[in-house]
Design an enzyme around this catalytic site. Sequence first.
Site, PDB file in Angstrom:
ATOM      1  N   LEU A   1      16.613  -5.915   2.057  1.00 31.70           N
ATOM      2  CA  LEU A   1      16.793  -7.317   1.685  1.00 31.70           C
ATOM      3  C   LEU A   1      17.693  -7.430   0.458  1.00 31.70           C
ATOM      4  O   LEU A   1      17.540  -6.683  -0.509  1.00 31.70           O
ATOM      5  CB  LEU A   1      15.429  -7.962   1.419  1.00 31.70           C
ATOM      6  CG  LEU A   1      14.516  -7.975   2.655  1.00 31.70           C
ATOM      7  CD1 LEU A   1      13.166  -8.590   2.324  1.00 31.70           C
ATOM      8  CD2 LEU A   1      15.171  -8.735   3.809  1.00 31.70           C
TER       9      LEU A   1
ATOM     10  N   GLY B   1       5.011  -2.399  15.351  1.00 34.07           N
ATOM     11  CA  GLY B   1       4.071  -3.426  14.892  1.00 34.07           C
ATOM     12  C   GLY B   1       2.625  -2.993  14.779  1.00 34.07           C
ATOM     13  O   GLY B   1       1.729  -3.833  14.792  1.00 34.07           O
TER      14      GLY B   1
ATOM     15  N   HIS C   1       4.980   1.804   2.528  1.00 36.93           N
ATOM     16  CA  HIS C   1       5.895   2.935   2.675  1.00 36.93           C
ATOM     17  C   HIS C   1       5.078   4.203   2.941  1.00 36.93           C
ATOM     18  O   HIS C   1       4.064   4.433   2.276  1.00 36.93           O
ATOM     19  CB  HIS C   1       6.730   3.099   1.395  1.00 36.93           C
ATOM     20  CG  HIS C   1       7.679   4.238   1.480  1.00 36.93           C
ATOM     21  ND1 HIS C   1       8.849   4.177   2.222  1.00 36.93           N
ATOM     22  CD2 HIS C   1       7.626   5.480   0.958  1.00 36.93           C
ATOM     23  CE1 HIS C   1       9.469   5.345   2.135  1.00 36.93           C
ATOM     24  NE2 HIS C   1       8.749   6.153   1.376  1.00 36.93           N
TER      25      HIS C   1
HETATM   26  C1  GRF Z   1       5.253   2.455   9.009  1.00 38.67           C
HETATM   27  O1  GRF Z   1       5.183   3.844   8.916  1.00 38.67           O
HETATM   28  C2  GRF Z   1       5.570   1.871   7.655  1.00 38.67           C
HETATM   29  O2  GRF Z   1       5.058   2.625   6.598  1.00 38.67           O
HETATM   30  C3  GRF Z   1       7.068   1.920   7.618  1.00 38.67           C
HETATM   31  O3  GRF Z   1       7.469   1.604   8.933  1.00 38.67           O
HETATM   32  C4  GRF Z   1       6.436   1.992   9.838  1.00 38.67           C
HETATM   33  C5  GRF Z   1       6.107   0.784  10.649  1.00 38.67           C
HETATM   34  O4  GRF Z   1       5.220   1.070  11.709  1.00 38.67           O
HETATM   35  N1  GRF Z   1       7.574   1.005   6.626  1.00 38.67           N
HETATM   36  P1  GRF Z   1       4.628  -0.107  12.585  1.00 38.67           P
HETATM   37  O5  GRF Z   1       5.815  -0.907  13.137  1.00 38.67           O
HETATM   38  O6  GRF Z   1       3.781  -0.962  11.679  1.00 38.67           O
HETATM   39  O7  GRF Z   1       3.835   0.541  13.665  1.00 38.67           O
END
Ligand code: GRF
Length: 221
Positions: free
Chosen positions: A93, A15, A109
Site C-alpha cells: 500500500l 482467505g 506476517h
Molecule cells: C498468510 O500466511 C499470511 O501470514 C500472509 O499471507 C498468507 C495468507 O493466507 N500475509 P490466507 O489467504 O489467509 O490463507
Amino acid sequence: MSKLFRIAVLISGRGSNLQAIIEGANGTYEVAAVISNNSEAAGLNYARAHHIPIAIVDRAEHATLSDAKLALLERIQDFAPDLVVLAGFMWVLPAAVVSALRGKLINIHPSLLPKFPGLDTHKRVLEAHEEEHGCTVHYVNEEVDGGPRIAQCAIQILEDDTEDILAGRVLETEHRLYPWVVEAIALGDITYTNGKVSMTAAGRERAAAVGFGVPGEVLKG
Ligand code: GRF
C-alpha cells in the site's frame, strides 16, 4: 443494542485467515466487508457463504496501479470500517493509503518480526537453523512488514519440519492469533497512539493465558 465494531478484511487469495476471523466473530466485531484485488480469490467464497458485502478493485479497470490503489482506499472508506485487516493482501500500500488509515490498519506476517520480513519466510527460517518461528500481527506503516508490533505467536521448530509442514504449523498459529487481536482491538484492550501500541492489563493477562507474546514481554510458545 450498541453498534458492533466493523472491520473490512482485504484478501488476494486463499482467505484462510479471513475464514478464521469470520468464524471467530463472537459478538464483539463484525466483518462488514471483504475487499479483494482479485475477483477469483478463493477466499471470496467465505464472504459469499456468510452474506458479507464484497468489493473488487481490479487493476485492469484503472489506468495505473497507483490509481487502482487510490480507488481501493475509496472502496474501503465506503464501508466506514473501524479497522482494516490485511489477510494475505498482495499489494504494497502506498504512503497515501497508509497515512489515511494510520492506526486502523493491521497485517499478519508469517514470521516473528523483526526477523524475516518479506517473502519465503519458512524456507529462510529453516535455512537459518532458527529454533523458533511463528507469526506476528502489526500495525501497518510505510515500511513493508515494519510497523509497530501488536502480538506474536511462537512455535518451536521440530526436527522433521519441512517448508510445507512448517507453513501449515505457522498458519495454525495465524488462525488463532488474528481473530484474537481483532477482538482485543474491538474491546479496546489494544490501542494505537502516535506509532506506539498499548495493551491493557486485562489484555496482557488474556494474551498470556493463550500463550501470545505482546510488545515488551518475552515470547511464550
Ligand atoms: C498468510 O500466511 C499470511 O501470514 C500472509 O499471507 C498468507 C495468507 O493466507 N500475509 P490466507 O489467504 O489467509 O490463507
